[in-house]
Design an enzyme around this catalytic site. Sequence first.
Site, PDB file in Angstrom:
ATOM      1  N   ASP A  67      -3.563   6.411 -43.844  1.00 11.96           N
ATOM      2  CA  ASP A  67      -4.417   5.219 -43.780  1.00 11.96           C
ATOM      3  C   ASP A  67      -3.625   3.933 -43.523  1.00 11.96           C
ATOM      4  O   ASP A  67      -4.148   2.836 -43.730  1.00 11.96           O
ATOM      5  CB  ASP A  67      -5.192   5.083 -45.099  1.00 11.96           C
ATOM      6  N   GLU A  72      -4.871  -4.381 -44.529  1.00  8.11           N
ATOM      7  CA  GLU A  72      -5.515  -5.362 -45.417  1.00  8.11           C
ATOM      8  C   GLU A  72      -5.413  -4.964 -46.886  1.00  8.11           C
ATOM      9  O   GLU A  72      -5.299  -5.826 -47.771  1.00  8.11           O
ATOM     10  CB  GLU A  72      -7.001  -5.481 -45.067  1.00  8.11           C
ATOM     11  N   ASP A  73      -5.441  -3.658 -47.151  1.00  8.27           N
ATOM     12  CA  ASP A  73      -5.498  -3.212 -48.546  1.00  8.27           C
ATOM     13  C   ASP A  73      -4.182  -3.378 -49.290  1.00  8.27           C
ATOM     14  O   ASP A  73      -4.146  -3.248 -50.512  1.00  8.27           O
ATOM     15  CB  ASP A  73      -5.954  -1.742 -48.594  1.00  8.27           C
ATOM     16  N   ARG A  92      -1.982   6.059 -50.804  1.00 10.21           N
ATOM     17  CA  ARG A  92      -1.740   4.831 -50.052  1.00 10.21           C
ATOM     18  C   ARG A  92      -0.637   3.959 -50.652  1.00 10.21           C
ATOM     19  O   ARG A  92      -0.280   2.931 -50.087  1.00 10.21           O
ATOM     20  CB  ARG A  92      -3.051   4.033 -49.916  1.00 10.21           C
ATOM     21  N   ARG A 137     -11.671   1.449 -56.263  1.00  7.96           N
ATOM     22  CA  ARG A 137     -10.250   1.268 -55.946  1.00  7.96           C
ATOM     23  C   ARG A 137      -9.549   0.178 -56.762  1.00  7.96           C
ATOM     24  O   ARG A 137      -8.326   0.196 -56.884  1.00  7.96           O
ATOM     25  CB  ARG A 137     -10.095   0.929 -54.453  1.00  7.96           C
ATOM     26  N   HIS A 167     -15.384  -0.957 -50.576  1.00  5.44           N
ATOM     27  CA  HIS A 167     -14.743  -2.181 -51.075  1.00  5.44           C
ATOM     28  C   HIS A 167     -15.750  -3.336 -51.116  1.00  5.44           C
ATOM     29  O   HIS A 167     -16.790  -3.288 -50.452  1.00  5.44           O
ATOM     30  CB  HIS A 167     -13.615  -2.616 -50.114  1.00  5.44           C
ATOM     31  N   CYS A 254     -10.003  -4.789 -42.092  1.00  3.59           N
ATOM     32  CA  CYS A 254      -8.965  -3.982 -42.768  1.00  3.59           C
ATOM     33  C   CYS A 254      -7.749  -3.701 -41.897  1.00  3.59           C
ATOM     34  O   CYS A 254      -6.732  -3.264 -42.422  1.00  3.59           O
ATOM     35  CB  CYS A 254      -9.553  -2.701 -43.317  1.00  3.59           C
TER      36      CYS A 254
END
Length: 267
Positions: A67, A72-73, A92, A137, A167, A254
Amino acid sequence: MPSSAKQVRIAVTRPVSPALLRCELTHLARAPIDIDRAREQHATYEQALLRVGCRLERLPEAPLLADSVFVEDTAIVLDEIAVVTRPGAPSRRAETDSVAKVLGRYRRIAGIAAPATLDGGDVLRVNRTLYVGLSGRSSRSGLEQLAEHVAPFGYRVEAVPVHGCLHLKSAVTRVGPETLLLNPQYVATEPFRGLEWIEVDSAEPLGANALLLDSEVIYPASKPRTAERLRRGGVAVSVIDVSELEKAEGAVTCCSLVFVDDDRREP
Ligand code: CIR
């Protein structure tokens, strides 16, 4: 930043990993992803960032991190500080070291310590408020650590429960300085009192993710009804096809971390 410095907008991106086929999924059924097509769509996305004047800062490809295109995450970048996250999905967490290395050239870095988790996709900034989604998350202790890091700079953090989507930014994003695009099925409107919003078309529940860059919004081609609503609301919409990334529950915010910097810094 010295007052004579010209400002430039930086967009951090990362190429699509061939492992995207094994991405994390929360709400969608797994569907085959055409990696070549995903890469073409990502290139079009980068072109859109360039067209609005961003300078691209491309992270090295991470072939084993499925991923990793969804940068962005991995961080929340404010003018004063970058908070590197501890993503909620264990697969991740290895994405963040390389992100911290690059962001460290632009900002002071803070982190989120275990066992707290936080995904950048859960953090929506409007002026000096950071709305933080309490999703599958991001944990309350992740929110609290973020609040401690940003309080010295005058940011207020507000918790927002999200339901039925990945999200907070699957449910609500900014399409103007104080205008939101949101899906009230996924998020209550109460936390956003005082702001304006446009609701997604009910046939497009996943249509609330738009990327605002200056006065233009980058928006997915898969949500034409909501795009039309945005246009009717006076929003300038630039549509791109991100259908392969959408199969991985990705969307337009993202795939980048966008922030402003001094253009005299060495690229
Ligand atoms: C994940 O589940 O983590 C990825 N498959 C999708 C992440 C999308 N990120 C985002 O919208 N901020």
